[in-house]
Design a protein around this motif. Structure first.
Motif, short mmCIF file in Angstrom:
data_model
loop_
_atom_site.label_atom_id
_atom_site.label_comp_id
_atom_site.label_asym_id
_atom_site.label_seq_id
_atom_site.Cartn_x
_atom_site.Cartn_y
_atom_site.Cartn_z
N GLY A 147 -82.56 36.96 -5.87
CA GLY A 147 -83.02 35.79 -5.12
C GLY A 147 -83.92 36.17 -3.96
O GLY A 147 -84.94 35.51 -3.71
N LYS A 150 -78.71 31.83 -9.73
CA LYS A 150 -77.72 31.72 -8.66
C LYS A 150 -78.28 32.27 -7.35
O LYS A 150 -78.04 31.72 -6.27
N GLY A 151 -79.03 33.35 -7.43
CA GLY A 151 -79.55 34.00 -6.22
C GLY A 151 -80.63 33.20 -5.51
O GLY A 151 -80.74 33.28 -4.28
N THR A 166 -79.59 36.38 5.81
CA THR A 166 -79.09 37.70 5.39
C THR A 166 -78.10 38.25 6.40
O THR A 166 -77.07 38.83 6.03
N ASP A 170 -75.54 43.15 -3.86
CA ASP A 170 -75.19 42.08 -4.78
C ASP A 170 -76.38 41.75 -5.68
O ASP A 170 -77.47 41.44 -5.17
N GLN A 224 -77.79 35.15 -12.99
CA GLN A 224 -77.73 35.77 -11.66
C GLN A 224 -78.98 35.46 -10.85
O GLN A 224 -78.92 35.23 -9.64
N ALA A 264 -77.16 39.10 -7.63
CA ALA A 264 -77.70 37.75 -7.50
C ALA A 264 -78.52 37.60 -6.22
O ALA A 264 -79.65 37.09 -6.24
N PHE A 265 -77.96 38.09 -5.10
CA PHE A 265 -78.68 37.97 -3.84
C PHE A 265 -79.96 38.81 -3.87
O PHE A 265 -81.01 38.36 -3.39
N SER A 266 -79.90 40.00 -4.42
CA SER A 266 -81.08 40.88 -4.49
C SER A 266 -82.20 40.21 -5.28
O SER A 266 -83.36 40.21 -4.86
#
Length: 454
Positions: free
Chosen positions: A143, A422-423, A211, A137, A419, A139-141
């Motif tokens: 963040g 958001k992350g 995670t 993802d 993104q 955004a997660f990456s």
């Protein structure tokens, strides 16, 4: 006038003017106005030469350029790149393994360099394209990379803790003198390093747990690497050769401080020399690269000391307008006493983190509030680590979080600003949760320093 001075400084900083010149320039302008209106005694400025000489001549702050040099050398010598490659091949065979390799390498890089920008940029360049290519993802990456980079704020040896150690040492001595203790003790950088170890590792564990929860809920966003490499002797040797140098360097620097063998400045010189030796052994160090490292170190160090000089001028003028008395009265009249005052300080630091860098907050805000809180009975090591964790969030909070800018600068078209924002929000929440845990169980901070230093 003291309140107006602080508000004008924040406003001018938000307009984008240089921090050091803003702090000094606005303070001197207000001092001139105060002299004309009879609200400021300009003879107080006569103390400036001695204050500035003390800043420049401070042996503790000599660790700053040495730690910066160590970090820049490790960044340029591709130590992190080799480490990330090995960890990605080791953990990548598991679902979400690439993210865990980013966390692990980021922690080691943070502990080796202590420079947030270097960690975020390095991890962004090396790991973000690979994560997105594998289907993680975006955004997660983004963040996760930003949050991992900020570990350099709390995991020692950290430049932020070196700066905080100097400021809190002076604040603690002032607090003890106010309480009638005329042989005051000081807070050492080693105390803060020891106090930060458990919270730093706990924060890393919390990242990993978050995670794992996401992997359980959305496994398709955390694929395993398909091209698995068999674990043979060459792979083991490659992993060891990538792991040993940074681990050995961390042990030499941090271990020598915690064991009382060396001062932070002496340990920083060992770290700088060790980083240079690692680069030479790996045949990465050339004269042009050394010149680049030295220029980068000079720029970063000059920025830190120029801000410190500006902050010294600001704090002197602020006190001249009675700002210290104002804060003292505010804290002592605060509902909830010490707890209420501490909550207010932490809230103010968190909000200022949206618009100011951690260096400005360390040099401007902490010297004003720390002596009063410590005189009210707060543990100096606990306060230092809580401020460090709080300042860590300033790198992630929009719109001016520096980690966000660092990643946006190197990610180009890979991820959008929205993104990235958001992350990082869940990771800001995790850091605030850590602060709550440390407030409920302060022994997580104070236990290790008490065991080492008694």
């Amino acid at each position: 006038m003291a309140i107006l001075l602080f508000l004008v400084v924040c406003l001018v900083l938000m307009l984008g003017y240089p921090v050091a010149l803003t702090l000094a320039g606005v303070a001197l302008m207000f001092a001139g106005i105060g002299e004309l209106t009879g609200t400021f005694d300009s003879s107080l400025l006569g103390a400036l030469p001695n204050r500035l000489y003390g800043v420049i001549n401070n042996p503790i702050l000599m660790a700053v350029p040495l730690f910066v040099f160590m970090g820049v050398v490790l960044e340029k010598s591709k130590v992190a790149e080799q480490l990330l490659t090995s960890m990605a091949e080791l953990f990548g065979r598991f679902r979400g393994g690439l993210i865990f390799s980013v966390f692990f390498v980021g922690m080691l890089l943070a502990a080796s360099t202590g420079i947030v920008g270097a960690t975020v940029v390095t991890m962004g360049l090396m790991s973000l394209p690979s994560l997105l290519k594998r289907g993680y993802d975006p955004a997660f990456s983004a963040g996760a990379i930003c949050a991992t980079g900020t570990l350099g704020q709390i995991i020692p040896p950290s430049i932020a803790l070196v700066l905080l150690g100097d400021v809190l040492s002076n604040a603690y001595q002032q607090a003890q003198l106010k309480m009638g203790i005329f042989s005051p003790k000081s807070v050492s950088v080693g105390d803060l390093f020891a106090g930060a170890l458990i919270p730093g590792l706990l924060l890393l564990v919390m990242y990993c747990l978050y995670t794992l929860i996401l992997i359980k809920r959305k496994p398709e966003q955390f694929p395993a690497v398909l091209d698995k490499r068999s674990i043979d002797l060459s792979f083991v040797m490659q992993t060891i050769s990538a792991l040993v140098p940074p681990l050995l360097l961390i042990f030499l620097v941090l271990g020598s401080i915690l064991l009382g063998i060396a001062t932070p400045t002496e340990a920083a010189s060992v770290g700088a020399f060790g980083a240079l030796m690692i680069a030479l052994v790996k045949r990465q160090m050339t004269l042009p690269l050394l010149k680049e490292v030295m220029l980068s170190t000079t720029k970063i160090t000059s920025m830190v000391f120029l801000i410190l000089i500006g902050a010294s001028i600001f704090s002197l003028v602020f006190r001249g307008f009675g700002g210290e008395v104002l804060i003292h009265d505010l804290f002592h009249n605060m509902p909830g006493g010490l707890i209420g005052a501490t909550l207010l300080v932490m809230l103010v630091i968190f909000l200022l983190g949206f618009i100011l860098d951690f260096i400005e907050i360390t040099f401007v805000v902490v010297p004003l509030v720390a002596p009063i809180l410590l005189a009210m009975g707060l543990d100096p090591i606990w306060l230092g680590i809580m401020i460090a964790v709080n300042l860590q969030t300033s790198f992630l909070t929009p719109p001016f979080g520096f980690a966000l800018f660092y990643l946006r600068g190197v990610s180009k078209e890979l991820v959008s600003s929205s993104q990235i924002y958001k992350g990082v929000i869940p990771f800001v929440g995790i850091q605030l949760l850590l602060m709550l845990i440390l407030s409920i169980w302060p022994e997580l901070i104070t236990w290790l320093p008490s065991q080492i230093y008694g």
